[in-house]
Design an enzyme around this catalytic site. Structure first.
Site, short mmCIF file in Angstrom:
data_model
loop_
_atom_site.label_atom_id
_atom_site.label_comp_id
_atom_site.label_asym_id
_atom_site.label_seq_id
_atom_site.Cartn_x
_atom_site.Cartn_y
_atom_site.Cartn_z
N GLU A 129 0.82 -1.21 0.00
CA GLU A 129 0.00 0.00 0.00
C GLU A 129 0.86 1.26 0.00
OE1 GLU A 129 -2.40 1.31 3.23
OE2 GLU A 129 -3.36 2.75 1.89
N THR A 182 -4.46 10.69 -1.00
CA THR A 182 -4.02 10.58 0.39
C THR A 182 -2.77 11.41 0.63
OG1 THR A 182 -5.00 8.40 0.58
CG2 THR A 182 -3.31 8.93 2.18
N1 HSE Z 1 -4.79 7.21 8.24
C1 HSE Z 1 -4.63 7.55 6.87
C2 HSE Z 1 -4.86 9.04 6.71
C3 HSE Z 1 -5.60 6.78 6.05
O1 HSE Z 1 -5.85 9.53 7.25
O2 HSE Z 1 -4.06 9.70 6.06
C4 HSE Z 1 -5.56 7.15 4.61
O3 HSE Z 1 -5.42 6.07 3.79
#
Ligand code: HSE
Length: 307
Positions: A129, A182
């Site tokens: 990932e 992200t």
């Molecule tokens: N914990 C991560 C974020 C999840 O909030 O950036 C995103 O895939």
């Protein structure tokens, strides 16, 4: 013709308000499908990708990289071909790349005669990932692979723990049709927080987990708050506060951003409330000319599975 091994890897909701990077749960759907077929030609190859534009080079592909790392670990160069069928969009906040990595890990393991447990597959899927969003965190991959609500106590050693969740818990998620990567959503976060914020957030995380373990809905409701990450990301999602207000005014236990967004989730203690909230979410986005999908789900306890 060789028969493929087909697995389903579910979407997931990461962070769950107060558990940034350390808490997540799996949804019943949507989910990606990965098919592995054995061939006589040695080595690993991605032969088909549907539902999204992704690199065929395994080194650059979340699912492919996961597969390569597992094969390297097991010291095998048996001939394996992979098909990746994306059933959810990228940049949705639903753990799309995590699902591909989890699916690849389980499918490869089954193809190789199941030498590893799901827990042993986790580090490879997390590495996979990382190819997609550049960051090392397991709050999507762990629940997608293992199912349930998972606390990752330590991301480095991947010390994870499955949290009991009450049977009556229902989830509603809205995915507005906008894309947030992200890495962008992480890039805007401040590197430092106040001590007072830390105190509030850690108390809420502890409260949320205790509330889950004891089926204490009042405690879950009081704890489902994020005073650190949500305020920094909310502006990336149009009408976020209107959506949140709609959920809370209709009886949701809590509502926050799913992972890095733009999806938004709410937890509810019954399915009627979840359904009504889903209808309101859809209405708010459509009134503002934004298409959206609604997901109504329980917490998926199985995670990635053979289909
Ligand atoms: N914990 C991560 C974020 C999840 O909030 O950036 C995103 O895939």
């Amino acid at each position: 013709m060789a028969v493929g091994i087909k697995v389903f890897a579910p979407a997931s909701v990461a962070n769950v308000a107060c558990g940034f990077d350390v808490l997540g749960f799996a949804l019943e759907g949507p989910g990606d499908e990965i098919i592995i077929t054995k061939t006589n030609r040695k080595g690993f190859k991605i032969t088909k990708i549907t539902g999204g534009k992704l690199p065929y080079d395994p080194e650059k592909n979340t699912a492919g990289f996961t597969a390569l790392k597992i094969m390297e670990h097991l010291e095998t160069d048996i001939g394996l071909e992979m098909e990746i069928h994306k059933k959810m969009p990228f940049g949705s906040g639903l753990g799309s790349s995590a699902a591909s990595a989890a699916g690849a890990a389980l499918a490869i393991n089954i193809a190789l005669g199941e030498p590893l447990t799901k827990a042993e597959l986790l580090p490879f899927a997390v590495l996979g990932e990382q190819i997609a969003d550049g960051a090392y965190h397991a709050d999507n991959v762990a629940p997608s692979l293992l199912g349930g609500m998972i606390l990752i106590r330590d991301t480095k050693s991947l010390d994870f723990h499955k949290i009991y969740v009450p049977d009556g818990l229902h989830v509603v998620v809205v995915h507005p049709h906008i894309e947030i990567l992200t890495k962008d959503s992480r890039g805007i976060l401040k590197k430092e927080i106040l001590l007072s914020q830390h105190i509030k957030q850690s108390a809420n995380l502890a409260g949320l987990i205790l509330g889950m373990q004891t089926s204490n809905y009042e405690l879950i409701k009081n704890s489902l708050q994020d005073d650190i990450i949500e305020p920094q990301r909310a502006h990336l999602i149009p009408h976020f506060y209107k959506i949140k207000e709609a959920a809370l005014s209709q009886g949701a236990l809590g509502c926050s951003i799913s992972g890095a967004g733009p999806s938004i989730f709410a937890l509810c203690d019954n399915s009627f409330i979840a359904e009504n909230i889903g209808n309101s979410f859809k209405k708010i986005f459509s009134e503002n000319r934004i298409g959206s999908d609604i997901i109504l789900s329980r917490i998926n306890q199985e995670g990635t599975r053979l289909i």
